[in-house]
Design a protein around this motif. Structure first.
Motif, PDB file in Angstrom:
ATOM      1  N   LEU A 281       8.393   2.966 -17.141  1.00  0.00           N
ATOM      2  CA  LEU A 281       7.195   2.310 -16.187  1.00  0.00           C
ATOM      3  C   LEU A 281       6.995   2.724 -14.986  1.00  0.00           C
ATOM      4  CD1 LEU A 281       8.518  -1.470 -17.130  1.00  0.00           C
ATOM      5  CD2 LEU A 281       6.956  -0.063 -18.532  1.00  0.00           C
ATOM      6  N   ALA A 282       7.600   3.866 -14.500  1.00  0.00           N
ATOM      7  CA  ALA A 282       7.396   4.352 -13.031  1.00  0.00           C
ATOM      8  C   ALA A 282       5.774   4.858 -12.898  1.00  0.00           C
ATOM      9  CB  ALA A 282       8.289   5.613 -12.932  1.00  0.00           C
ATOM     10  N   PRO A 283       5.198   4.813 -11.742  1.00  0.00           N
ATOM     11  CA  PRO A 283       3.889   5.299 -11.578  1.00  0.00           C
ATOM     12  C   PRO A 283       3.573   6.571 -12.058  1.00  0.00           C
ATOM     13  CG  PRO A 283       4.922   4.085  -9.534  1.00  0.00           C
ATOM     14  CD  PRO A 283       6.138   4.254 -10.629  1.00  0.00           C
ATOM     15  N   ASN A 284       2.339   6.645 -12.465  1.00  0.00           N
ATOM     16  CA  ASN A 284       1.792   7.826 -12.735  1.00  0.00           C
ATOM     17  C   ASN A 284       1.722   8.588 -11.463  1.00  0.00           C
ATOM     18  OD1 ASN A 284      -0.477   9.939 -13.062  1.00  0.00           O
ATOM     19  ND2 ASN A 284      -0.827   9.063 -14.913  1.00  0.00           N
ATOM     20  N   ARG A 289      -1.972   3.933  -5.534  1.00  0.00           N
ATOM     21  CA  ARG A 289      -1.578   2.962  -4.878  1.00  0.00           C
ATOM     22  C   ARG A 289      -0.125   3.522  -4.520  1.00  0.00           C
ATOM     23  NH1 ARG A 289      -1.915  -0.888 -10.107  1.00  0.00           N
ATOM     24  NH2 ARG A 289      -1.192   1.024 -10.956  1.00  0.00           N
ATOM     25  N   VAL A 290       0.458   4.456  -4.734  1.00  0.00           N
ATOM     26  CA  VAL A 290       1.900   4.808  -4.455  1.00  0.00           C
ATOM     27  C   VAL A 290       1.652   5.321  -3.012  1.00  0.00           C
ATOM     28  CG1 VAL A 290       3.886   6.599  -4.876  1.00  0.00           C
ATOM     29  CG2 VAL A 290       2.501   5.360  -6.751  1.00  0.00           C
ATOM     30  N   PRO A 291       0.850   6.100  -2.604  1.00  0.00           N
ATOM     31  CA  PRO A 291       0.473   6.549  -1.040  1.00  0.00           C
ATOM     32  C   PRO A 291       0.149   5.434  -0.237  1.00  0.00           C
ATOM     33  CG  PRO A 291      -0.988   7.824  -2.403  1.00  0.00           C
ATOM     34  CD  PRO A 291       0.057   6.921  -3.577  1.00  0.00           C
ATOM     35  N   PHE A 292      -0.561   4.568  -1.003  1.00  0.00           N
ATOM     36  CA  PHE A 292      -0.891   3.539  -0.082  1.00  0.00           C
ATOM     37  C   PHE A 292       0.258   2.685   0.305  1.00  0.00           C
ATOM     38  CE2 PHE A 292      -1.697  -1.012   0.342  1.00  0.00           C
ATOM     39  CZ  PHE A 292      -2.906  -1.049   1.217  1.00  0.00           C
ATOM     40  N   TYR A 293       1.162   2.357  -0.611  1.00  0.00           N
ATOM     41  CA  TYR A 293       2.483   1.543  -0.199  1.00  0.00           C
ATOM     42  C   TYR A 293       3.494   2.500   0.521  1.00  0.00           C
ATOM     43  CZ  TYR A 293       0.637  -2.655  -2.342  1.00  0.00           C
ATOM     44  OH  TYR A 293      -0.022  -3.698  -2.603  1.00  0.00           O
ATOM     45  N   ILE A 294       3.650   3.878   0.308  1.00  0.00           N
ATOM     46  CA  ILE A 294       4.935   4.495   0.535  1.00  0.00           C
ATOM     47  C   ILE A 294       4.289   5.721   1.134  1.00  0.00           C
ATOM     48  CG2 ILE A 294       6.736   5.831  -0.276  1.00  0.00           C
ATOM     49  CD1 ILE A 294       7.038   3.767  -2.549  1.00  0.00           C
ATOM     50  N   ILE A 363      -6.520  -1.046  -2.010  1.00  0.00           N
ATOM     51  CA  ILE A 363      -5.736  -0.819  -3.103  1.00  0.00           C
ATOM     52  C   ILE A 363      -6.445  -0.379  -4.476  1.00  0.00           C
ATOM     53  CG2 ILE A 363      -3.906  -1.584  -4.396  1.00  0.00           C
ATOM     54  CD1 ILE A 363      -3.484  -3.783  -2.076  1.00  0.00           C
ATOM     55  N   GLY A 364      -5.920   0.928  -4.881  1.00  0.00           N
ATOM     56  CA  GLY A 364      -6.647   1.363  -6.173  1.00  0.00           C
ATOM     57  C   GLY A 364      -5.944   2.420  -6.746  1.00  0.00           C
ATOM     58  N   HIS A 386       2.067  -2.740 -13.987  1.00  0.00           N
ATOM     59  CA  HIS A 386       1.096  -2.817 -12.777  1.00  0.00           C
ATOM     60  C   HIS A 386       1.060  -3.688 -11.786  1.00  0.00           C
ATOM     61  CE1 HIS A 386      -1.023   0.769 -14.143  1.00  0.00           C
ATOM     62  NE2 HIS A 386      -0.754   0.307 -15.544  1.00  0.00           N
ATOM     63  N   ARG A 387       1.749  -5.112 -12.230  1.00  0.00           N
ATOM     64  CA  ARG A 387       2.006  -6.172 -11.286  1.00  0.00           C
ATOM     65  C   ARG A 387       2.942  -5.395 -10.219  1.00  0.00           C
ATOM     66  NH1 ARG A 387       0.702 -11.579 -11.527  1.00  0.00           N
ATOM     67  NH2 ARG A 387       2.332 -11.721 -10.194  1.00  0.00           N
ATOM     68  N   SER A 388       4.047  -4.787 -10.649  1.00  0.00           N
ATOM     69  CA  SER A 388       4.998  -4.163  -9.917  1.00  0.00           C
ATOM     70  C   SER A 388       4.433  -3.208  -8.984  1.00  0.00           C
ATOM     71  CB  SER A 388       6.149  -3.689 -10.657  1.00  0.00           C
ATOM     72  OG  SER A 388       6.692  -4.449 -11.439  1.00  0.00           O
ATOM     73  N   ILE A 389       3.551  -2.343  -9.290  1.00  0.00           N
ATOM     74  CA  ILE A 389       2.836  -1.393  -8.497  1.00  0.00           C
ATOM     75  C   ILE A 389       1.879  -1.923  -7.387  1.00  0.00           C
ATOM     76  CG2 ILE A 389       1.497   0.928  -8.325  1.00  0.00           C
ATOM     77  CD1 ILE A 389       2.570   1.169 -11.166  1.00  0.00           C
ATOM     78  N   GLU A 390       1.025  -2.709  -8.054  1.00  0.00           N
ATOM     79  CA  GLU A 390      -0.133  -3.146  -7.294  1.00  0.00           C
ATOM     80  C   GLU A 390       0.360  -4.316  -6.145  1.00  0.00           C
ATOM     81  OE1 GLU A 390      -4.577  -4.013  -7.134  1.00  0.00           O
ATOM     82  OE2 GLU A 390      -3.461  -2.480  -8.138  1.00  0.00           O
ATOM     83  N   LEU A 391       1.431  -5.173  -6.619  1.00  0.00           N
ATOM     84  CA  LEU A 391       1.909  -6.041  -5.636  1.00  0.00           C
ATOM     85  C   LEU A 391       3.288  -5.615  -5.146  1.00  0.00           C
ATOM     86  CD1 LEU A 391       1.550  -9.101  -7.977  1.00  0.00           C
ATOM     87  CD2 LEU A 391      -0.442  -7.829  -6.522  1.00  0.00           C
ATOM     88  N   TYR A 392       3.333  -4.256  -5.029  1.00  0.00           N
ATOM     89  CA  TYR A 392       4.522  -3.850  -4.166  1.00  0.00           C
ATOM     90  C   TYR A 392       4.975  -4.538  -3.104  1.00  0.00           C
ATOM     91  CZ  TYR A 392       8.159  -0.303  -2.485  1.00  0.00           C
ATOM     92  OH  TYR A 392       9.268   0.224  -2.195  1.00  0.00           O
TER      93      TYR A 392
END
Length: 435
Positions: A281-284, A289-294, A363-364, A386-392
């Motif tokens: 389930l890890a992000p593509n 959204r990954v660089p947005f949050y991390i 966020i996208g 996608h909840r886990s990624i979108e709402l990290y």
């Protein structure tokens, strides 16, 4: 903590009390302050109380906001500990039996949410007596947002929650806690419908929170958590997804995630770019959204750094995200008595294909649409992903894990033990959960 001897609660003193939560006394009296009751009879006094509600909820390491993001982030494997000397955080990082009633983060979280409920009740109970009913409805709605958040927070993390505020109170199930929050939101929506919020209240209230949209968004969130999918869908549809609703910060009142974790690099940082998800389930790698949050520091450890809503001292923190509402719609469609998997995938693809520029917060994922087809179980798993990624780092993942039946191996606890400050003062405190 059940509060039964509160006469006045200056918020700077409350923070000091919460930091020393294990020695908490159920008395917030300040002898230098005038009695509270006269202030509760005026619009100015009640406005001061609701302004204080936001300060208590969001300010500093003892705030509900910091404690929610931190506790949830550690036990759902989103966060990595940076300094084991931060005992409360380290206990949560270890999880399971290392988390007990002495944990000061949980004690602060419990106490702070009950304090918010107490102060919100003072506003909700006294505002209807004001002559200006349009101003009163603003007070009621604003206070109700914080009361609902506090009730919902307790229900997300504990199997049972206090039935009311008082001495030696009884407890109800977490589901009943969510329903209590929904009832608070319903009354607020009715008050606003009867008397639309006045411009004068909006001018006097702290900036950032879109009141009516937030009432609907929280009702959608808690309706989903109790399995009322028809209501969750209707409430999510009532939210304007082009609008932002935020807790705002400035150089005086700092973003608590930045203040404690980001700026010091001495408490916690993101675990890594998997966001704590299992490999399947890890992000593509192309998910924006990954660089947005991390953020990535390629030269100095730790490599993975907090970005997103903990990036700077004045970064606003969302009360809810528009993406959460879209994902609520997807789950509600998928869980209907006759599952509507077609519309569920339509809503999910709105999240998968969304470009950062199309989102009010930037966020996208900006990925190609998912073609499916999926069974209900497979689609719910993708919604969880996608909840886990979108709402990290939103504080919502532990509830998502339980609601969506994720394996317990993916988390370090399912519910939290009751703080000793409650158990030592309330004989009705339930037995702690085993995990």
């Amino acid at each position: 903590m059940t509060l039964h001897n509160i006469k006045r609660s200056p918020y700077f003193l409350l923070i000091a009390v919460l930091i020393q939560a294990t020695a908490c006394k159920k008395d917030y009296t300040d002898p230098n302050k005038v009695p509270q009751d006269p202030a509760l009879k005026t619009a100015k006094g009640l406005t001061g109380v609701v302004t204080g509600l936001q300060r208590v909820y969001t300010a500093g390491r003892a705030s509900a906001l910091y404690n929610m993001v931190t506790a949830d982030g550690f036990v759902t494997r989103q966060l990595d500990i940076r300094n084991q000397g931060n005992t409360a955080e380290y206990q949560l990082y270890l999880g399971s039996g290392s988390v007990d009633g002495t944990n000061t983060i949980l004690a602060s979280f419990w106490t702070g949410n009950n304090k918010v409920i107490y102060d919100a009740n003072n506003v909700i109970n006294n505002a209807p007596d004001l002559t200006d009913q349009a101003y009163a409805s603003g007070l009621i709605a604003y206070a109700s947002i914080f009361k609902a958040l506090a009730l919902g927070n307790l229900a997300m993390f504990w199997e049972h929650v206090p039935d009311t505020i008082g001495a030696n109170v009884g407890f109800v199930t977490s589901a009943q806690g969510f329903n209590k929050a929904i009832a608070v939101l319903d009354k607020a929506l009715a008050a606003v419908s009867a008397n639309p919020i006045s411009a004068s209240f909006i001018a006097n209230a702290p900036a950032g929170i879109d009141i009516v949209n937030t009432l609907h968004a929280l009702k959608a969130r808690y309706s989903l958590n109790v399995g009322n999918y028809t209501q969750a869908l209707a409430e999510a549809n009532a939210v304007d997804l082009t609008k932002r609703s935020t807790f705002n910060f400035d150089p005086v009142t700092l973003n608590p995630i930045f203040e404690t974790a980001t700026s010091t690099n001495n408490v916690y940082q993101p675990i890594d770019s998997t966001m704590g998800l299992p490999p399947s389930l890890a992000p593509n790698l192309a998910d924006k959204r990954v660089p947005f949050y991390i953020a990535i520091n390629p030269t100095t450890a730790p490599r993975y750094r907090i970005n997103g809503f903990g990036a700077a001292l004045n970064t606003a923190f969302p009360v809810y995200l528009p993406g959460e509402m879209t994902l609520i719609k997807a789950e509600a469609y998928a869980r209907q008595s006759t599952p509507d998997l077609v519309n569920a995938l339509v809503e999910l693809n709105k999240i998968i294909t969304k470009k950062p520029a199309s989102d009010p917060f930037g966020i996208g994922a900006d990925l190609p649409p998912d073609a499916g087809p999926y069974t209900q179980a497979q689609l719910l798993e993708q919604i969880y992903r996608h909840r886990s990624i979108e709402l990290y780092m939103s504080g919502l993942r532990l509830m998502d894990m339980r609601r969506l039946n994720r394996p317990t191996t993916e988390r370090k606890r399912s519910f939290f033990p009751y703080p000793f400050i409650e158990r030592d003062n309330n004989t009705n405190t339930p037995t702690d959960p085993s995990f």
